[in-house]
Design a protein around this motif. Structure first.
Motif, PDB file in Angstrom:
ATOM      1  N   TYR A 163     -45.906  -3.813   4.554  1.00 55.06           N
ATOM      2  CA  TYR A 163     -46.345  -2.686   4.833  1.00 55.06           C
ATOM      3  C   TYR A 163     -47.545  -2.573   4.919  1.00 55.06           C
ATOM      4  O   TYR A 163     -48.720  -1.939   5.068  1.00 55.06           O
ATOM      5  CB  TYR A 163     -46.244  -1.905   3.515  1.00 55.06           C
ATOM      6  N   GLY A 164     -48.701  -3.562   4.568  1.00 53.49           N
ATOM      7  CA  GLY A 164     -49.716  -3.793   5.379  1.00 53.49           C
ATOM      8  C   GLY A 164     -49.716  -6.043   5.520  1.00 53.49           C
ATOM      9  O   GLY A 164     -48.768  -6.478   5.736  1.00 53.49           O
ATOM     10  N   GLN A 211     -47.423  -7.756   0.329  1.00 58.34           N
ATOM     11  CA  GLN A 211     -47.530  -6.006   0.820  1.00 58.34           C
ATOM     12  C   GLN A 211     -45.891  -5.928   1.976  1.00 58.34           C
ATOM     13  O   GLN A 211     -46.037  -5.929   2.435  1.00 58.34           O
ATOM     14  CB  GLN A 211     -48.542  -5.686   1.524  1.00 58.34           C
ATOM     15  N   TYR A 231     -46.319  -5.212  -4.376  1.00 60.22           N
ATOM     16  CA  TYR A 231     -48.200  -4.717  -4.527  1.00 60.22           C
ATOM     17  C   TYR A 231     -48.719  -5.604  -4.906  1.00 60.22           C
ATOM     18  O   TYR A 231     -48.193  -6.358  -5.972  1.00 60.22           O
ATOM     19  CB  TYR A 231     -47.729  -3.553  -5.484  1.00 60.22           C
ATOM     20  N   ARG A 236     -52.830   2.582  -3.819  1.00 60.33           N
ATOM     21  CA  ARG A 236     -53.332   2.754  -2.352  1.00 60.33           C
ATOM     22  C   ARG A 236     -51.827   2.091  -1.778  1.00 60.33           C
ATOM     23  O   ARG A 236     -51.335   2.258  -0.891  1.00 60.33           O
ATOM     24  CB  ARG A 236     -53.851   2.639  -1.694  1.00 60.33           C
ATOM     25  N   ASP A 237     -52.119   0.349  -2.596  1.00 54.81           N
ATOM     26  CA  ASP A 237     -50.649  -0.035  -1.432  1.00 54.81           C
ATOM     27  C   ASP A 237     -48.908   0.526  -1.715  1.00 54.81           C
ATOM     28  O   ASP A 237     -48.278   0.314  -0.722  1.00 54.81           O
ATOM     29  CB  ASP A 237     -50.051  -0.664  -2.886  1.00 54.81           C
ATOM     30  N   ARG A 244     -48.508   3.817  -2.384  1.00 54.74           N
ATOM     31  CA  ARG A 244     -48.770   4.597  -0.719  1.00 54.74           C
ATOM     32  C   ARG A 244     -48.412   4.139   0.431  1.00 54.74           C
ATOM     33  O   ARG A 244     -47.534   4.675   1.307  1.00 54.74           O
ATOM     34  CB  ARG A 244     -50.149   5.700  -0.651  1.00 54.74           C
ATOM     35  N   SER A 245     -48.854   3.256   1.080  1.00 57.12           N
ATOM     36  CA  SER A 245     -48.767   2.955   2.241  1.00 57.12           C
ATOM     37  C   SER A 245     -47.491   2.346   2.157  1.00 57.12           C
ATOM     38  O   SER A 245     -46.533   2.277   2.609  1.00 57.12           O
ATOM     39  CB  SER A 245     -49.521   1.463   2.331  1.00 57.12           C
TER      40      SER A 245
END
Length: 262
Positions: free
Chosen positions: A42-43, A48, A98, A111-112, A114-115
């Protein structure tokens, strides 16, 4: 108050040192038999990533479980077995890792998550329930706050939340040795405290905590339930490390609260 002692869980749980090894073994055993897709990004950071566990057939919904560890340790690999209860009831379960507080601030970790929720929602087109334990309880509660700014198409799919044994007011952590890593000041602690932030998503929410937890965790859970005017469930006979075990049991009271009739 000795804040380090007050917020220490392992020092007051008999056999605490054995729990991480047990979690890791149970999680590995579950992954071997589960329908699992592992390490979905997701990142761009190595942490992530999330694992997705699927039931047979079309999922009735998506549970997102966020792990704990004081934002300082652990990853998704220790908790796979906690998907068992929801999967048995026909729900998919996403479990993200995360970035940790040694590298980023707690706001970045929020924020992690959330993503991760947005990425998991893109994988499973179904209602979403959020839950997490300890630091993870804090993190899923943060996603219900106004400043999480979840996209409307995802926010409207969230149908429930159960923060488990979370820290709802981070200001006391400024007085712990951990704050050498967190680097929280009054403004940052307030901004990341769900109990001090406006609630944006008024979805069915129950705050869950073990009756045998440290007094501050009972106080933190009560503070969140009071601030949000939502139910507080104090699970008898359970402490900070075993309060999550009932996620494995599809018929448990915790699972019934999490999924209701789903």
């Amino acid at each position: 108050m000795n804040y380090d002692e007050a917020y220490s869980n392992a020092d007051f749980i008999k056999g605490a040192e054995a729990y991480p090894k047990r979690w890791a073994a149970d999680a590995a055993s579950w992954r071997e038999k589960a329908d699992a897709r592992l390490d979905i990004p997701y990142g761009t950071h190595a942490r992530q990533r999330f694992d997705l566990f699927s039931p047979k057939g079309i999922p009735r919904g998506l549970v997102v479980f966020v792990h704990g560890g004081y934002w300082l340790k652990f990853d998704k690999s220790l908790w796979s077995h906690l998907a068992e209860g929801a999967v048995a009831r026909g729900w998919a379960v996403a479990m993200p890792s995360y970035r940790l507080a040694q590298e980023v601030c707690i706001a970045d970790i929020t924020r992690d998550v959330r993503s991760a929720v947005l990425a998991a929602a893109a994988q499973v087109a179904a209602p979403i329930v959020l839950t997490g334990h300890s630091a993870g309880g804090h993190l899923v509660a943060r996603l219900l706050c106004a400043d999480a700014n979840l996209p409307a198409d995802v926010a409207e799919r969230i149908v429930g939340a159960v923060p488990i044994s979370g820290v709802a007011d981070l200001r006391p952590l400024m007085h712990t040795a951990m704050n050498k890593i967190f680097d929280l000041d009054e403004a940052a602690a307030t901004a990341e405290s769900p109990a001090l932030q406006p609630l944006a998503l008024t979805v069915p929410t129950t705050v869950w905590v073990g009756a045998d937890e440290r007094p501050v965790f009972l106080e933190q859970s009560e503070a969140l339930a009071t601030a949000w005017n939502v139910p507080l469930h104090i699970a008898p006979g359970l402490h900070h490390f075993d309060v999550i075990d009932d996620l494995q049991n599809p018929e448990s009271g915790l699972m019934e609260t999490l999924l209701g009739g789903g």
